[in-house]
Design a protein around this motif. Sequence first.
Motif, PDB file in Angstrom:
ATOM      1  N   ALA A  21      13.044 -47.863  -2.157  1.00 37.00           N
ATOM      2  CA  ALA A  21      13.051 -46.566  -1.480  1.00 37.00           C
ATOM      3  C   ALA A  21      14.046 -45.603  -2.111  1.00 37.00           C
ATOM      4  CB  ALA A  21      13.368 -46.754  -0.001  1.00 37.00           C
ATOM      5  N   GLU A  22      15.205 -46.118  -2.498  1.00 37.12           N
ATOM      6  CA  GLU A  22      16.252 -45.271  -3.065  1.00 37.12           C
ATOM      7  C   GLU A  22      16.076 -45.046  -4.564  1.00 37.12           C
ATOM      8  OE1 GLU A  22      19.041 -43.829  -1.336  1.00 37.12           O
ATOM      9  OE2 GLU A  22      17.671 -44.323   0.305  1.00 37.12           O
ATOM     10  N   GLY A  23      15.472 -46.031  -5.228  1.00 36.09           N
ATOM     11  CA  GLY A  23      15.357 -46.003  -6.679  1.00 36.09           C
ATOM     12  C   GLY A  23      16.449 -46.842  -7.311  1.00 36.09           C
ATOM     13  N   ALA A  24      16.062 -47.887  -8.040  1.00 38.19           N
ATOM     14  CA  ALA A  24      17.038 -48.789  -8.647  1.00 38.19           C
ATOM     15  C   ALA A  24      17.987 -48.053  -9.579  1.00 38.19           C
ATOM     16  CB  ALA A  24      16.319 -49.900  -9.407  1.00 38.19           C
ATOM     17  N   GLU A  25      17.526 -46.931 -10.127  1.00 35.42           N
ATOM     18  CA  GLU A  25      18.361 -46.164 -11.059  1.00 35.42           C
ATOM     19  C   GLU A  25      19.548 -45.501 -10.359  1.00 35.42           C
ATOM     20  OE1 GLU A  25      15.339 -43.326  -9.371  1.00 35.42           O
ATOM     21  OE2 GLU A  25      15.343 -45.415 -10.092  1.00 35.42           O
ATOM     22  N   THR A  26      19.573 -45.534  -8.993  1.00 35.68           N
ATOM     23  CA  THR A  26      20.691 -44.933  -8.253  1.00 35.68           C
ATOM     24  C   THR A  26      21.657 -45.976  -7.699  1.00 35.68           C
ATOM     25  OG1 THR A  26      19.640 -44.943  -6.061  1.00 35.68           O
ATOM     26  CG2 THR A  26      19.116 -43.097  -7.524  1.00 35.68           C
ATOM     27  N   ILE A  27      21.311 -47.255  -7.809  1.00 38.92           N
ATOM     28  CA  ILE A  27      22.106 -48.308  -7.156  1.00 38.92           C
ATOM     29  C   ILE A  27      22.878 -49.101  -8.196  1.00 38.92           C
ATOM     30  CG2 ILE A  27      22.028 -50.346  -5.684  1.00 38.92           C
ATOM     31  CD1 ILE A  27      19.461 -49.134  -4.454  1.00 38.92           C
ATOM     32  N   ALA A  28      24.189 -49.153  -8.001  1.00 37.08           N
ATOM     33  CA  ALA A  28      25.078 -49.772  -8.989  1.00 37.08           C
ATOM     34  C   ALA A  28      25.333 -51.246  -8.723  1.00 37.08           C
ATOM     35  CB  ALA A  28      26.410 -49.021  -9.025  1.00 37.08           C
ATOM     36  N   ALA A  29      25.635 -51.597  -7.470  1.00 37.31           N
ATOM     37  CA  ALA A  29      26.111 -52.958  -7.218  1.00 37.31           C
ATOM     38  C   ALA A  29      25.882 -53.382  -5.780  1.00 37.31           C
ATOM     39  CB  ALA A  29      27.600 -53.064  -7.538  1.00 37.31           C
ATOM     40  N   PHE A  30      25.754 -54.693  -5.606  1.00 35.76           N
ATOM     41  CA  PHE A  30      25.745 -55.357  -4.303  1.00 35.76           C
ATOM     42  C   PHE A  30      27.070 -56.096  -4.188  1.00 35.76           C
ATOM     43  CE2 PHE A  30      25.197 -58.894  -1.465  1.00 35.76           C
ATOM     44  CZ  PHE A  30      24.251 -58.515  -0.514  1.00 35.76           C
ATOM     45  N   ILE A  31      27.803 -55.881  -3.088  1.00 36.26           N
ATOM     46  CA  ILE A  31      29.073 -56.583  -2.888  1.00 36.26           C
ATOM     47  C   ILE A  31      28.980 -57.472  -1.658  1.00 36.26           C
ATOM     48  CG2 ILE A  31      30.071 -54.626  -1.594  1.00 36.26           C
ATOM     49  CD1 ILE A  31      32.830 -55.500  -2.791  1.00 36.26           C
ATOM     50  N   GLY A  32      29.486 -58.702  -1.769  1.00 39.75           N
ATOM     51  CA  GLY A  32      29.443 -59.602  -0.627  1.00 39.75           C
ATOM     52  C   GLY A  32      30.466 -60.718  -0.731  1.00 39.75           C
ATOM     53  N   GLU A  33      30.926 -61.188   0.419  1.00 39.12           N
ATOM     54  CA  GLU A  33      31.752 -62.386   0.503  1.00 39.12           C
ATOM     55  C   GLU A  33      30.821 -63.603   0.524  1.00 39.12           C
ATOM     56  OE1 GLU A  33      34.605 -61.472   4.047  1.00 39.12           O
ATOM     57  OE2 GLU A  33      32.848 -60.142   4.122  1.00 39.12           O
ATOM     58  N   PRO A  34      31.138 -64.679  -0.173  1.00 39.88           N
ATOM     59  CA  PRO A  34      30.297 -65.880  -0.086  1.00 39.88           C
ATOM     60  C   PRO A  34      30.069 -66.305   1.360  1.00 39.88           C
ATOM     61  CG  PRO A  34      31.872 -66.130  -1.865  1.00 39.88           C
ATOM     62  CD  PRO A  34      32.258 -64.869  -1.127  1.00 39.88           C
ATOM     63  N   LEU A  35      31.141 -66.272   2.143  1.00 43.14           N
ATOM     64  CA  LEU A  35      31.115 -66.504   3.577  1.00 43.14           C
ATOM     65  C   LEU A  35      31.859 -65.341   4.209  1.00 43.14           C
ATOM     66  CD1 LEU A  35      32.029 -69.692   5.592  1.00 43.14           C
ATOM     67  CD2 LEU A  35      33.498 -67.682   5.767  1.00 43.14           C
ATOM     68  N   ILE A  36      31.225 -64.608   5.102  1.00 41.50           N
ATOM     69  CA  ILE A  36      31.898 -63.491   5.770  1.00 41.50           C
ATOM     70  C   ILE A  36      33.005 -64.059   6.643  1.00 41.50           C
ATOM     71  CG2 ILE A  36      31.618 -61.690   7.520  1.00 41.50           C
ATOM     72  CD1 ILE A  36      28.846 -61.143   6.361  1.00 41.50           C
TER      73      ILE A  36
END
Length: 459
Positions: free
Chosen positions: A212-227
């Motif tokens: 929906a946003e366009g992959a060309e606008t998205i830089a990174a996914f950030i996450g903790e292995p366990l929240i």
Amino acid sequence: MSTPQSIVQNDLSSLIHPFTNLAQHRETGPVVITGGEGVRVIDDQGNAYIEAMSGLWSVALGFSEQRLVDAAVEQFRQLPYYHSFSHKTNAPAAALAAKLAELAPGDLNHVFFTNSGSEANDSVVKIVWYMNNARGKPAKKKFISRQQAYHGATLASASLTGIPGIHRDFDLPAIPVHHLTCPNYYRFAEPGETEEDFSARLANELERYILAEGAETIAAFIGEPLIAAGGVLPPPKGYWAAIQAVCRRYDILLVIDEIVTGFGRLGTLFGSELYDIQPDVLVLSKQLTSSYQPLAALVVSDAIHDVLISQSERLGSFAHGLTATGHPVATAVALENIRIIEERDLLGHVQRLAPIFQSRLRAFADHPLVGDVRGVGLVGGIELVADKASKRPFAQPGALGSFIFRQAHKHGLIIRAIYDTIAFCPPLISTEEDIDAIFTAFEKTLSDATHWAHLQKLA
């Protein structure tokens, strides 16, 4: 007597982590901790407490490790400070960078030091933006995070955080970030949905957002292995494999925040190993020094490093840094901390102790107030509910958790209340006797809470 200044500081801490009742803090003032021994701390009234939260998820080696003190003192004598600007470094910083590159998974071979995890995640944002400008992709700037994620309290890191109280009235998020559904199987799985199905649905949600946003606008996914601070939420089965596959498909960097899970908390050196994650960026802090010194690090891949270097050569400098980046005392303490973890086989110790810890934790599952029990390694959470069958939360969220937090002190125990989830994260050096003492004290606390909840008619 608590000074006004100390009370103000305590209130600010509550605002940054809005999981306790501020009015109660104003009434009681702070508990002043004056000493520590092993897994216990002592207040200015002489009361001892088992620190079942390792301070702030961070004191791996307990509160009296003399080798860390000696490492700091020796480095203070030798070189108390130097900066990392103008092609300078110091021996402990260089040695620690080499050690982290050796330990980190995959091709994460390049290290940038900061003073805190929040600063490290701020630096991630700047570096990713810088890199995509260098790649000729100036639109590729958006981050993807998760609801209930915690990534820090500074401007960019608090924006990455997915906890509403962190954003409220701070005008956050202040950077382009989207928070996806929290991977909390207990709360958000649909009826009849398996963990694998739930994970697949969340991966589909991620992919739909990217398209929906366009992959060309998205830089990174950030996450903790366990929240962790968002409620102690281990990922559902298949989650990280599914998320990772989507990110790779659309050229989206995977930033793994191991500020809590790094250096043995889950029974592996990094949580990434446990969940078979291949990060592009690894963020470390807390147990890196056992919090004896403020220090954090982000470790980046060869590919990211090469872009940063080439762009900096083109521009004439890499214009990002901090006065205390790679501080010699902090990095010397971190080196000694890692040596101790290795020499004493604390990973093996956690693997041996974790079944005992998890068994004691899960023994509370049948309690009338307990809706869910979850954890991995030496971290766990107990979520309290008004009704077990329907999972209905209390009408006054956080009231019971706040009572339990305060009441535990009376039984010589420090835990953390994340609204109505009680978190446990004892030091890695804990013994079976320490685990028994933690849960014996908590059992008494929960008994008190049951009576209190009935009197308060919380349900």
